[in-house]
Write an enzyme that holds these catalytic residues in place. Structure first.
Site, PDB file in Angstrom:
ATOM      1  N   PHE A  12       6.752  17.729   8.146  1.00  0.00           N
ATOM      2  CA  PHE A  12       5.286  17.784   8.038  1.00  0.00           C
ATOM      3  C   PHE A  12       4.637  18.313   9.324  1.00  0.00           C
ATOM      4  CE2 PHE A  12       1.506  14.759   8.586  1.00  0.00           C
ATOM      5  CZ  PHE A  12       0.593  15.650   8.031  1.00  0.00           C
ATOM      6  N   ASP A  59      22.319  19.565  12.407  1.00  0.00           N
ATOM      7  CA  ASP A  59      22.012  18.168  12.702  1.00  0.00           C
ATOM      8  C   ASP A  59      21.895  18.026  14.225  1.00  0.00           C
ATOM      9  OD1 ASP A  59      22.162  15.368  13.107  1.00  0.00           O
ATOM     10  OD2 ASP A  59      23.445  15.125  11.334  1.00  0.00           O
ATOM     11  N   ALA A  82      12.359  16.325  15.329  1.00  0.00           N
ATOM     12  CA  ALA A  82      13.280  15.879  14.273  1.00  0.00           C
ATOM     13  C   ALA A  82      13.440  14.368  14.341  1.00  0.00           C
ATOM     14  CB  ALA A  82      14.641  16.554  14.443  1.00  0.00           C
ATOM     15  N   SER A  85      11.207   9.381   9.666  1.00  0.00           N
ATOM     16  CA  SER A  85       9.833   9.070  10.064  1.00  0.00           C
ATOM     17  C   SER A  85       9.104   8.038   9.203  1.00  0.00           C
ATOM     18  CB  SER A  85       9.002  10.364  10.060  1.00  0.00           C
ATOM     19  OG  SER A  85       8.849  10.841   8.730  1.00  0.00           O
ATOM     20  N   THR A 134       5.410   8.457  18.600  1.00  0.00           N
ATOM     21  CA  THR A 134       4.381   7.785  17.801  1.00  0.00           C
ATOM     22  C   THR A 134       3.708   6.672  18.595  1.00  0.00           C
ATOM     23  OG1 THR A 134       4.146   6.297  15.914  1.00  0.00           O
ATOM     24  CG2 THR A 134       6.308   6.408  16.891  1.00  0.00           C
ATOM     25  N   ASP A 135       2.496   6.306  18.174  1.00  0.00           N
ATOM     26  CA  ASP A 135       1.827   5.154  18.792  1.00  0.00           C
ATOM     27  C   ASP A 135       2.438   3.841  18.311  1.00  0.00           C
ATOM     28  OD1 ASP A 135       0.878   5.189  16.185  1.00  0.00           O
ATOM     29  OD2 ASP A 135      -1.238   4.997  16.707  1.00  0.00           O
ATOM     30  N   GLU A 136       3.307   3.904  17.287  1.00  0.00           N
ATOM     31  CA  GLU A 136       3.859   2.658  16.735  1.00  0.00           C
ATOM     32  C   GLU A 136       4.797   1.965  17.724  1.00  0.00           C
ATOM     33  OE1 GLU A 136       4.943   2.898  12.565  1.00  0.00           O
ATOM     34  OE2 GLU A 136       3.564   4.549  12.263  1.00  0.00           O
ATOM     35  N   TYR A 159      11.841   1.655  12.390  1.00  0.00           N
ATOM     36  CA  TYR A 159      11.376   3.001  12.764  1.00  0.00           C
ATOM     37  C   TYR A 159      10.828   3.002  14.186  1.00  0.00           C
ATOM     38  CZ  TYR A 159       8.034   6.875  13.241  1.00  0.00           C
ATOM     39  OH  TYR A 159       7.326   7.951  13.714  1.00  0.00           O
ATOM     40  N   LYS A 163      12.160   4.880  17.630  1.00  0.00           N
ATOM     41  CA  LYS A 163      11.361   5.853  18.394  1.00  0.00           C
ATOM     42  C   LYS A 163      11.167   5.358  19.830  1.00  0.00           C
ATOM     43  CE  LYS A 163       9.665   9.219  17.255  1.00  0.00           C
ATOM     44  NZ  LYS A 163      10.142  10.624  17.197  1.00  0.00           N
ATOM     45  N   LYS A 198       4.101   8.980   2.174  1.00  0.00           N
ATOM     46  CA  LYS A 198       3.144   8.377   3.115  1.00  0.00           C
ATOM     47  C   LYS A 198       1.818   8.143   2.393  1.00  0.00           C
ATOM     48  CE  LYS A 198       6.194   9.079   6.443  1.00  0.00           C
ATOM     49  NZ  LYS A 198       6.371  10.290   7.195  1.00  0.00           N
TER      50      LYS A 198
HETATM   51  P1  NAD Z   1       8.997  14.381   8.656  1.00  0.00           P
HETATM   52  O1  NAD Z   1       9.799  13.258   8.124  1.00  0.00           O
HETATM   53  O2  NAD Z   1       7.991  15.054   7.779  1.00  0.00           O
HETATM   54  O3  NAD Z   1       9.973  15.548   9.172  1.00  0.00           O
HETATM   55  C1  NAD Z   1      11.117  15.281   9.934  1.00  0.00           C
HETATM   56  C2  NAD Z   1      11.955  16.552   9.968  1.00  0.00           C
HETATM   57  O4  NAD Z   1      13.137  16.284  10.760  1.00  0.00           O
HETATM   58  C3  NAD Z   1      12.444  17.007   8.589  1.00  0.00           C
HETATM   59  O5  NAD Z   1      12.252  18.390   8.437  1.00  0.00           O
HETATM   60  C4  NAD Z   1      13.927  16.660   8.601  1.00  0.00           C
HETATM   61  O6  NAD Z   1      14.719  17.532   7.787  1.00  0.00           O
HETATM   62  C5  NAD Z   1      14.273  16.791  10.075  1.00  0.00           C
HETATM   63  N1  NAD Z   1      15.450  15.994  10.458  1.00  0.00           N
HETATM   64  C6  NAD Z   1      15.670  14.671  10.163  1.00  0.00           C
HETATM   65  N2  NAD Z   1      16.850  14.287  10.664  1.00  0.00           N
HETATM   66  C7  NAD Z   1      17.375  15.370  11.316  1.00  0.00           C
HETATM   67  C8  NAD Z   1      18.580  15.582  12.046  1.00  0.00           C
HETATM   68  N3  NAD Z   1      19.483  14.604  12.215  1.00  0.00           N
HETATM   69  N4  NAD Z   1      18.785  16.795  12.597  1.00  0.00           N
HETATM   70  C9  NAD Z   1      17.873  17.808  12.421  1.00  0.00           C
HETATM   71  N5  NAD Z   1      16.733  17.648  11.723  1.00  0.00           N
HETATM   72  C10 NAD Z   1      16.488  16.443  11.179  1.00  0.00           C
HETATM   73  O7  NAD Z   1       8.316  13.828   9.981  1.00  0.00           O
HETATM   74  P2  NAD Z   1       6.882  14.151  10.591  1.00  0.00           P
HETATM   75  O8  NAD Z   1       5.881  13.265   9.982  1.00  0.00           O
HETATM   76  O9  NAD Z   1       6.672  15.615  10.608  1.00  0.00           O
HETATM   77  O10 NAD Z   1       7.103  13.648  12.098  1.00  0.00           O
HETATM   78  C11 NAD Z   1       7.632  14.519  13.078  1.00  0.00           C
HETATM   79  C12 NAD Z   1       7.762  13.764  14.389  1.00  0.00           C
HETATM   80  O11 NAD Z   1       6.485  13.283  14.786  1.00  0.00           O
HETATM   81  C13 NAD Z   1       8.679  12.552  14.318  1.00  0.00           C
HETATM   82  O12 NAD Z   1       9.421  12.491  15.503  1.00  0.00           O
HETATM   83  C14 NAD Z   1       7.720  11.380  14.208  1.00  0.00           C
HETATM   84  O13 NAD Z   1       8.287  10.219  14.772  1.00  0.00           O
HETATM   85  C15 NAD Z   1       6.542  11.875  15.017  1.00  0.00           C
HETATM   86  N6  NAD Z   1       5.226  11.337  14.634  1.00  0.00           N
HETATM   87  C16 NAD Z   1       4.825  11.334  13.330  1.00  0.00           C
HETATM   88  C17 NAD Z   1       3.556  10.866  13.001  1.00  0.00           C
HETATM   89  C18 NAD Z   1       3.064  10.890  11.563  1.00  0.00           C
HETATM   90  O14 NAD Z   1       1.966  10.396  11.284  1.00  0.00           O
HETATM   91  N7  NAD Z   1       3.773  11.477  10.627  1.00  0.00           N
HETATM   92  C19 NAD Z   1       2.708  10.390  14.001  1.00  0.00           C
HETATM   93  C20 NAD Z   1       3.155  10.414  15.323  1.00  0.00           C
HETATM   94  C21 NAD Z   1       4.411  10.902  15.632  1.00  0.00           C
HETATM   95  P1  TYD Z   2       2.246   5.106   6.107  1.00  0.00           P
HETATM   96  O1  TYD Z   2       1.588   6.341   5.611  1.00  0.00           O
HETATM   97  O2  TYD Z   2       3.597   4.740   5.576  1.00  0.00           O
HETATM   98  O3  TYD Z   2       2.273   5.209   7.694  1.00  0.00           O
HETATM   99  P2  TYD Z   2       2.650   4.090   8.817  1.00  0.00           P
HETATM  100  O4  TYD Z   2       3.310   2.937   8.159  1.00  0.00           O
HETATM  101  O5  TYD Z   2       3.592   4.836   9.697  1.00  0.00           O
HETATM  102  O6  TYD Z   2       1.359   3.740   9.489  1.00  0.00           O
HETATM  103  O7  TYD Z   2       1.286   3.872   5.815  1.00  0.00           O
HETATM  104  C1  TYD Z   2      -0.037   3.859   6.299  1.00  0.00           C
HETATM  105  C2  TYD Z   2      -0.662   2.532   5.914  1.00  0.00           C
HETATM  106  O8  TYD Z   2      -0.783   2.458   4.488  1.00  0.00           O
HETATM  107  C3  TYD Z   2       0.192   1.327   6.312  1.00  0.00           C
HETATM  108  O9  TYD Z   2      -0.682   0.273   6.694  1.00  0.00           O
HETATM  109  C4  TYD Z   2       0.930   0.962   5.026  1.00  0.00           C
HETATM  110  C5  TYD Z   2      -0.061   1.343   3.948  1.00  0.00           C
HETATM  111  N1  TYD Z   2       0.509   1.798   2.662  1.00  0.00           N
HETATM  112  C6  TYD Z   2       0.067   1.220   1.460  1.00  0.00           C
HETATM  113  O10 TYD Z   2      -0.774   0.301   1.443  1.00  0.00           O
HETATM  114  N2  TYD Z   2       0.598   1.689   0.287  1.00  0.00           N
HETATM  115  C7  TYD Z   2       1.521   2.689   0.254  1.00  0.00           C
HETATM  116  O11 TYD Z   2       2.000   3.055  -0.836  1.00  0.00           O
HETATM  117  C8  TYD Z   2       1.962   3.269   1.491  1.00  0.00           C
HETATM  118  C9  TYD Z   2       2.980   4.366   1.521  1.00  0.00           C
HETATM  119  C10 TYD Z   2       1.417   2.802   2.675  1.00  0.00           C
END
Ligand code: NAD
Ligand code: TYD
Length: 367
Positions: A12, A59, A82, A85, A134-136, A159, A163, A198
């Protein structure tokens, strides 16, 4: 031309970053991605065939393949996204999170260190290893206060623990070995090409399909939402201008309860069906197709174990030192996101097949 490696570029945020850099920089990009269930090259269709873009399916735990790729392409930096997530998946199956997020980051750091050590001084000056996190990792907030670069780590899900471990490894490789690293910790992202496990994409697609909208617990958990293109712009800024060894928090100043988010999505979809009668034909199961409120689909389900209550970011360091602020408000970003899902049903159909469907059925029947 300078080459940058991006790991997780088929995911994403990684795909948003690559699309952003292809337009807003002249880097050659090498996208390193294993293509797990979350990786989808359809998210990069707009740049396929561009001579500045290369895809390497591998990988990040594969040290030999990483070494060969580094020698072949001689990058001036690595932006590492990567990861596994999704918090819910980490609760049901943590092993992949330990493997990719911890061991994978360690492997990538070691490969980058070996490559960095043999660069000449000028290229060493240029090189950056930017870890996207992540902020988590900071845990959970009560009703007030913000996470900042000074906040102590307190991860609480598999998770976030994985991280946090990777963040510590990255900083250790800077302090111990002199690898020039940058770390960013960002709040929840949303936007186009978001995998529908998500909250926001899951809710949009369930509304359109007339399926239940699973709200965990009371729906009063708070997340600080950032439009994904704003995150891409922030990563670009930190990668080029961030101080080596520093951490930057990235956030959207958009705190919303999950109920507020779901209400907004339901009401905006309903308004679109009123404005465009053809949507009732393409999405006949959506309540709005029968003139009903999509909020009627909201269903309260068992809470997530250890569910963090609130995340909120103080992004003033990034604003004051590097001049980054988000361009999108929650209102503009969420409207653009709904429109994107309505206009990209082919992408949706592709990612909703196979393993994803089985996972969804299993998890949402169990709740
Ligand atoms: P995502 O799950 O959409 O994408 C992860 C990508 O990593 C995928 O394309 C997957 O194929 C690849 N991948 C997974 N395992 C791998 C491996 N072993 N080797 C090579 N590639 C691999 O994740 P995202 O939401 O795009 O998040 C990207 C990064 O940003 C992550 O590190 C996540 O922790 C961080 N992040 C995400 C959010 C969020 O809201 N989604 C917020 C803050 C930080
Ligand atoms: P999510 O998108 O999984 O992100 P994160 O857990 O990393 O913050 O979830 C966002 C918020 O939404 C979290 O408080 C969990 C809640 N949630 C639901 O209530 N229902 C759902 O089906 C999902 C996926 C998340």
């Amino acid at each position: 031309m300078k080459t940058v490696f991006i790991t997780g570029g088929a995911g994403f945020i990684g795909s948003a970053l690559i699309r952003h850099l292809m337009v807003n920089s002249d880097y050659a990009i090498v996208n390193i991605d294993k293509l797990t269930y979350a990786g989808n090259l359809a998210s990069l269709a707009s740049i396929q065939g561009d001579a500045r873009y290369t895809f390497a399916q591998l990988d990040i735990c594969d040290r030999a393949a990483l070494d060969a790729l580094l020698i072949q392409h001689q990058p001036m930096g690595v932006i590492h996204l990567a990861a596994e997530s999704h918090v819910d998946r980490s609760i049901s199956s943590a092993g992949e999170f330990v493997s990719t997020n911890i061991v994978g980051t360690f492997t990538l750091l070691e490969a980058a260190r070996a490559y960095f050590n043999q660069l000449d001084d000028a290229r060493k000056q240029d090189f950056r290893f930017h870890h996207v996190s992540t902020d988590e990792v900071f845990g959970s907030l009560a009703e007030t206060g913000f996470f900042s670069e000074e906040t102590a780590y307190d991860p609480r899900s598999p998770y976030s623990a994985s991280k946090a471990s990777s963040d510590h490894l990255v900083r250790a490789w800077h302090h111990t070995y002199g690898l020039p690293v940058l770390v960013t910790n960002c709040s929840n992202n949303y936007g186009a090409y978001h995998f529908p496990e998500k909250l926001i994409p899951l809710m949009i697609l369930n509304i359109l399909a007339g399926k239940a909208l699973p709200i965990y617990g009371k729906g009063d958990n708070v997340r600080d939402w950032l439009y994904v293109d704003d995150h891409a712009r922030a990563i670009h800024r930190v990668f080029e201008q961030g101080r080596v060894g520093d951490t930057y928090c990235i956030g959207g100043h958009n705190e919303k309860t999950n109920l507020e988010v779901v209400h907004t999505l339901c009401d905006l979809v309903d308004a679109r069906f009123v404005a465009d009668a053809s949507l009732a034909v393409t999405h006949p199961h959506c309540p709005a197709a029968q003139g009903k409120a999509s909020r009627s689909l909201m269903t309260y389900v068992t809470d997530r174990p250890g569910h963090d209550h609130r995340y909120a970011i103080d992004a003033s360091k990034l604003a004051n030192e590097l001049g980054w602020t988000p361009q999108e408000t929650f209102e503009s970003g969420i409207a653009a996101t709904i429109d994107w899902y309505l206009n990209n049903q082919d992408w949706v159909a592709q990612v909703q097949s196979g393993e994803y469907q089985q996972w969804l059925d299993k998890n949402y029947t169990e709740r």
